[in-house]
Design a protein around this motif. Structure first.
Motif, PDB file in Angstrom:
ATOM      1  N   PHE A 101      42.668  26.601  47.463  1.00  0.00           N
ATOM      2  CA  PHE A 101      44.006  26.698  46.893  1.00  0.00           C
ATOM      3  C   PHE A 101      43.815  26.724  45.387  1.00  0.00           C
ATOM      4  O   PHE A 101      43.357  25.756  44.786  1.00  0.00           O
ATOM      5  N   VAL A 102      44.146  27.859  44.769  1.00  0.00           N
ATOM      6  CA  VAL A 102      43.899  28.070  43.339  1.00  0.00           C
ATOM      7  C   VAL A 102      45.229  28.302  42.632  1.00  0.00           C
ATOM      8  O   VAL A 102      46.098  29.014  43.143  1.00  0.00           O
ATOM      9  N   VAL A 103      45.392  27.699  41.458  1.00  0.00           N
ATOM     10  CA  VAL A 103      46.581  27.890  40.634  1.00  0.00           C
ATOM     11  C   VAL A 103      46.201  28.761  39.441  1.00  0.00           C
ATOM     12  O   VAL A 103      45.209  28.486  38.762  1.00  0.00           O
ATOM     13  N   ALA A 104      46.986  29.808  39.219  1.00  0.00           N
ATOM     14  CA  ALA A 104      46.793  30.671  38.056  1.00  0.00           C
ATOM     15  C   ALA A 104      47.770  30.217  36.974  1.00  0.00           C
ATOM     16  O   ALA A 104      48.979  30.169  37.193  1.00  0.00           O
ATOM     17  N   LEU A 105      47.254  29.875  35.806  1.00  0.00           N
ATOM     18  CA  LEU A 105      48.078  29.444  34.670  1.00  0.00           C
ATOM     19  C   LEU A 105      48.358  30.671  33.806  1.00  0.00           C
ATOM     20  O   LEU A 105      47.433  31.331  33.338  1.00  0.00           O
ATOM     21  N   LEU A 106      49.653  30.977  33.607  1.00  0.00           N
ATOM     22  CA  LEU A 106      50.052  32.194  32.909  1.00  0.00           C
ATOM     23  C   LEU A 106      50.950  31.894  31.720  1.00  0.00           C
ATOM     24  O   LEU A 106      51.647  30.888  31.696  1.00  0.00           O
ATOM     25  N   GLY A 109      44.320  30.502  32.466  1.00  0.00           N
ATOM     26  CA  GLY A 109      43.207  29.901  33.174  1.00  0.00           C
ATOM     27  C   GLY A 109      43.461  29.834  34.665  1.00  0.00           C
ATOM     28  O   GLY A 109      44.550  30.116  35.143  1.00  0.00           O
ATOM     29  N   LEU A 110      42.419  29.454  35.393  1.00  0.00           N
ATOM     30  CA  LEU A 110      42.492  29.273  36.837  1.00  0.00           C
ATOM     31  C   LEU A 110      42.005  27.870  37.152  1.00  0.00           C
ATOM     32  O   LEU A 110      41.053  27.383  36.534  1.00  0.00           O
ATOM     33  N   HIS A 111      42.663  27.226  38.110  1.00  0.00           N
ATOM     34  CA  HIS A 111      42.298  25.859  38.483  1.00  0.00           C
ATOM     35  C   HIS A 111      42.256  25.743  40.003  1.00  0.00           C
ATOM     36  O   HIS A 111      43.228  26.077  40.676  1.00  0.00           O
ATOM     37  N   ARG A 145      50.820  41.044  36.658  1.00  0.00           N
ATOM     38  CA  ARG A 145      52.194  41.451  36.934  1.00  0.00           C
ATOM     39  C   ARG A 145      52.403  41.908  38.374  1.00  0.00           C
ATOM     40  O   ARG A 145      53.530  42.004  38.830  1.00  0.00           O
ATOM     41  N   THR A 146      51.325  42.216  39.082  1.00  0.00           N
ATOM     42  CA  THR A 146      51.454  42.675  40.463  1.00  0.00           C
ATOM     43  C   THR A 146      50.545  41.836  41.363  1.00  0.00           C
ATOM     44  O   THR A 146      49.541  41.287  40.903  1.00  0.00           O
ATOM     45  N   PRO A 147      50.878  41.749  42.651  1.00  0.00           N
ATOM     46  CA  PRO A 147      50.005  41.033  43.577  1.00  0.00           C
ATOM     47  C   PRO A 147      48.600  41.625  43.638  1.00  0.00           C
ATOM     48  O   PRO A 147      47.619  40.903  43.782  1.00  0.00           O
ATOM     49  N   ALA A 148      48.481  42.936  43.485  1.00  0.00           N
ATOM     50  CA  ALA A 148      47.167  43.582  43.538  1.00  0.00           C
ATOM     51  C   ALA A 148      46.287  43.136  42.361  1.00  0.00           C
ATOM     52  O   ALA A 148      45.087  42.866  42.529  1.00  0.00           O
ATOM     53  N   THR A 149      46.873  43.034  41.179  1.00  0.00           N
ATOM     54  CA  THR A 149      46.123  42.581  40.003  1.00  0.00           C
ATOM     55  C   THR A 149      45.709  41.129  40.164  1.00  0.00           C
ATOM     56  O   THR A 149      44.572  40.756  39.862  1.00  0.00           O
ATOM     57  N   ALA A 150      46.627  40.299  40.641  1.00  0.00           N
ATOM     58  CA  ALA A 150      46.305  38.884  40.867  1.00  0.00           C
ATOM     59  C   ALA A 150      45.194  38.743  41.907  1.00  0.00           C
ATOM     60  O   ALA A 150      44.265  37.951  41.734  1.00  0.00           O
ATOM     61  N   ALA A 151      45.259  39.526  42.981  1.00  0.00           N
ATOM     62  CA  ALA A 151      44.233  39.465  44.019  1.00  0.00           C
ATOM     63  C   ALA A 151      42.871  39.861  43.472  1.00  0.00           C
ATOM     64  O   ALA A 151      41.851  39.245  43.804  1.00  0.00           O
ATOM     65  N   GLN A 152      42.840  40.856  42.607  1.00  0.00           N
ATOM     66  CA  GLN A 152      41.579  41.305  42.011  1.00  0.00           C
ATOM     67  C   GLN A 152      40.960  40.197  41.159  1.00  0.00           C
ATOM     68  O   GLN A 152      39.762  39.915  41.261  1.00  0.00           O
ATOM     69  N   VAL A 153      41.760  39.539  40.332  1.00  0.00           N
ATOM     70  CA  VAL A 153      41.257  38.458  39.471  1.00  0.00           C
ATOM     71  C   VAL A 153      40.799  37.270  40.317  1.00  0.00           C
ATOM     72  O   VAL A 153      39.728  36.706  40.097  1.00  0.00           O
ATOM     73  N   LEU A 154      41.604  36.896  41.310  1.00  0.00           N
ATOM     74  CA  LEU A 154      41.250  35.760  42.164  1.00  0.00           C
ATOM     75  C   LEU A 154      40.027  36.063  43.021  1.00  0.00           C
ATOM     76  O   LEU A 154      39.221  35.180  43.297  1.00  0.00           O
ATOM     77  N   ARG A 155      39.854  37.306  43.431  1.00  0.00           N
ATOM     78  CA  ARG A 155      38.664  37.693  44.188  1.00  0.00           C
ATOM     79  C   ARG A 155      37.410  37.484  43.355  1.00  0.00           C
ATOM     80  O   ARG A 155      36.385  37.011  43.849  1.00  0.00           O
ATOM     81  N   GLN A 156      37.475  37.798  42.073  1.00  0.00           N
ATOM     82  CA  GLN A 156      36.333  37.573  41.180  1.00  0.00           C
ATOM     83  C   GLN A 156      36.080  36.081  40.994  1.00  0.00           C
ATOM     84  O   GLN A 156      34.942  35.638  40.951  1.00  0.00           O
ATOM     85  N   GLU A 185      32.495  34.923  47.109  1.00  0.00           N
ATOM     86  CA  GLU A 185      32.215  34.958  48.544  1.00  0.00           C
ATOM     87  C   GLU A 185      32.268  33.557  49.143  1.00  0.00           C
ATOM     88  O   GLU A 185      31.370  33.155  49.886  1.00  0.00           O
ATOM     89  N   ALA A 186      33.289  32.807  48.827  1.00  0.00           N
ATOM     90  CA  ALA A 186      33.405  31.427  49.320  1.00  0.00           C
ATOM     91  C   ALA A 186      33.533  31.429  50.842  1.00  0.00           C
ATOM     92  O   ALA A 186      34.165  32.304  51.431  1.00  0.00           O
TER      93      ALA A 186
END
Length: 93
Positions: free
Chosen positions: A55-60, A68-70, A34-45, A49-50
């Motif tokens: 370019f990643v798409v989050a499916l919600l 999922g993430l793609h 629901r927030t950019p901070a939460t999305a950043a945390q999930v995408l960071r995981q 360390e790429a």
């Protein structure tokens, strides 16, 4: 086998790819983005360390639960090339 349609360079007749919910997997256990901070945390995981741009798409779901993430594109150190036409052609069947 190359297709005659330039927006769909390859077609395999008789096959379809679709998203199917696995039995026993509860969406209530998935994080809400629901927030950019939460999305950043999930995408960071997910990205980790790429050493290249991704370019990643989050499916919600409609309630912002993660399905999922793609990874659409992996680029170089400073950029990742993504063309909207190539992404939309895959989903317009």
């Amino acid at each position: 086998m190359p297709s005659k349609n330039p927006t769909r360079p390859y077609e395999i007749h008789g096959f379809r790819i679709c998203l199917v919910r696995e039995p026993g997997v509860s969406l209530a256990e998935r994080p809400e983005l629901r927030t950019p901070a939460t999305a950043a945390q999930v995408l960071r995981q997910y990205i980790g360390e790429a050493d290249r741009e991704q370019f990643v798409v989050a499916l919600l779901t409609v309630r912002h639960r993660l399905i999922g993430l793609h990874t659409v594109s992996v680029g170089c150190l400073t950029s990742s090339l993504v063309h909207p036409r190539s992404c939309s052609a895959e989903h317009n069947s």
